[in-house]
Motif scaffolding. Structure first.
Motif, PDB file in Angstrom:
ATOM      1  N   ARG A 269       0.812  -1.228   0.000  1.00 33.02           N
ATOM      2  CA  ARG A 269       0.000   0.000   0.000  1.00 33.02           C
ATOM      3  C   ARG A 269       0.840   1.269   0.000  1.00 33.02           C
ATOM      4  O   ARG A 269       0.404   2.311  -0.479  1.00 33.02           O
ATOM      5  CB  ARG A 269      -0.968  -0.027   1.179  1.00 33.02           C
TER       6      ARG A 269
ATOM      7  N   ALA B 176       1.238   2.382  -3.593  1.00 34.18           N
ATOM      8  CA  ALA B 176       0.022   2.983  -4.141  1.00 34.18           C
ATOM      9  C   ALA B 176      -0.142   4.403  -3.592  1.00 34.18           C
ATOM     10  O   ALA B 176      -0.556   5.322  -4.323  1.00 34.18           O
ATOM     11  CB  ALA B 176      -1.191   2.137  -3.789  1.00 34.18           C
TER      12      ALA B 176
ATOM     13  N   TYR C  66      -0.328   8.038  -5.569  1.00 32.24           N
ATOM     14  CA  TYR C  66      -1.407   8.996  -5.344  1.00 32.24           C
ATOM     15  C   TYR C  66      -0.847  10.397  -5.056  1.00 32.24           C
ATOM     16  O   TYR C  66      -1.383  11.412  -5.522  1.00 32.24           O
ATOM     17  CB  TYR C  66      -2.276   8.538  -4.182  1.00 32.24           C
TER      18      TYR C  66
ATOM     19  N   SER D 248      -3.142   5.453  -8.921  1.00 32.74           N
ATOM     20  CA  SER D 248      -2.884   4.638  -7.729  1.00 32.74           C
ATOM     21  C   SER D 248      -3.766   3.392  -7.734  1.00 32.74           C
ATOM     22  O   SER D 248      -3.355   2.319  -7.299  1.00 32.74           O
ATOM     23  CB  SER D 248      -3.101   5.458  -6.448  1.00 32.74           C
ATOM     24  N   GLN D 249      -4.986   3.544  -8.259  1.00 31.15           N
ATOM     25  CA  GLN D 249      -5.866   2.390  -8.427  1.00 31.15           C
ATOM     26  C   GLN D 249      -5.301   1.451  -9.499  1.00 31.15           C
ATOM     27  O   GLN D 249      -5.305   0.223  -9.349  1.00 31.15           O
ATOM     28  CB  GLN D 249      -7.263   2.859  -8.834  1.00 31.15           C
TER      29      GLN D 249
ATOM     30  N   LYS E 158      -2.583  -0.876  -8.323  1.00 32.79           N
ATOM     31  CA  LYS E 158      -3.154  -2.050  -7.642  1.00 32.79           C
ATOM     32  C   LYS E 158      -3.692  -3.049  -8.673  1.00 32.79           C
ATOM     33  O   LYS E 158      -3.407  -4.244  -8.600  1.00 32.79           O
ATOM     34  CB  LYS E 158      -4.283  -1.620  -6.700  1.00 32.79           C
TER      35      LYS E 158
END
Length: 290
Positions: free
Chosen positions: A143, A146, A150, A204-205, A208
């Protein structure tokens, strides 16, 4: 005449009882036609990859996940691989150690950065993998990376070490900002930032999605079903993680399942049509797991 009357009374009584039942969920196909769990299982066992899209706090999602995993393990004679968004790539080693019985559950649960609802919602899946000696793949990007994207954009990943990059989909990561699911994220941002902030949210999505898609592809095995658990938004419309999987492993047979919540589950709402091959529709007032 009397036997016919008795049959009619029985049918009427059955219909009344059915109408009074409180249904916990219904299953629909992509066009909104009513389906059932048996059809979902039949299609899933023939697929290369099954994406089970959940609402994270929905108990019906979590119950059906363990049911489907158990049934697929039986139907495929153990040729099942599981993976999940809820486990990050840099925790694969500790997950493997736990599955192999090398470390205690306390060590695993203390050190693996597990989600707060792990004990109720994801532990049953891990324990199934452990008891049946099934692979369980941590598919998500750590995380922290990510979050870097962001705040600073995709370019912030470039200076990372080789080890860090081994936990991320290969760079550079292509992002199609025009995918409807990503466009919906930008619209949701509304007046909260806009511009670069919206773009970085999508990116950022995408990090993932790309990482999950890549590590699913890397762990596919011929003749096996890969059952992946993720938030429904990662696989709805066969975009997100599914889009990236098709880049990394073209031609695979994919079944996706979405979970939606509606005030009335007798019919699939227009906005939920086409979200997935199978759509699990749950009453909006269903009790939450958190």
């Amino acid at each position: 005449m009397k036997p016919i009357l008795n049959v009619l009374i029985l049918v009427l009584a059955t219909l009344v009882a059915t109408a009074q039942d409180k249904q916990a969920y219904r299953v629909f196909d992509s066009k909104g036609k009513e389906a059932d769990y048996g059809q979902l299982l039949k299609q899933s066992k023939k697929a290369d990859v099954v994406f089970f899209g959940e609402q994270h706090n929905n108990p019906i999602s979590h119950w059906l996940q363990i049911e489907l995993a158990q049934d697929l393990e039986k139907e495929t004679a153990g040729k099942l691989i599981m993976g999940a968004e809820m486990f990050e790539r840099d925790n694969q080693a500790i997950l493997n150690e736990y599955l192999a019985g090398q470390i205690s559950s306390k060590n695993f649960e203390d050190e693996a950065r597990l989600w707060d609802n792990y004990a109720t919602d994801y532990k049953p899946l891990v324990e199934l993998a452990k008891s049946k000696k099934l692979p369980f793949i941590a598919t998500n990007v750590p995380r922290r990376y990510a979050n870097m994207v962001y705040k600073q954009g995709l370019e912030s990943l470039n200076p990372l070490s080789s080890e860090a990059k081994s936990w991320i989909a290969p760079l550079p990561i292509e992002v199609d900002m025009n995918l409807p699911s990503y466009q919906a994220m930008i619209k949701m941002m509304g007046g909260h930032g806009g511009g670069a902030a919206s773009d970085n949210l999508v990116k950022s999505q995408a990090v993932k999605d790309a990482t999950m898609g890549y590590f699913i592809a890397q762990n596919l095995k011929k003749g096996h079903v890969f059952l992946h658990f993720n938030g429904s938004y990662h696989s709805d419309l066969k975009e997100g993680t599914v889009w990236y999987l098709r880049k990394y492993a073209a031609g695979k047979d994919v079944v996706n399942i979405a979970t939606v919540e509606q005030e009335n589950i007798d019919k699939l709402d227009q906005e939920n049509l086409g979200k997935a091959d199978f759509i699990i529709c749950v009453p909006a007032k269903m009790t939450k797991t958190y």
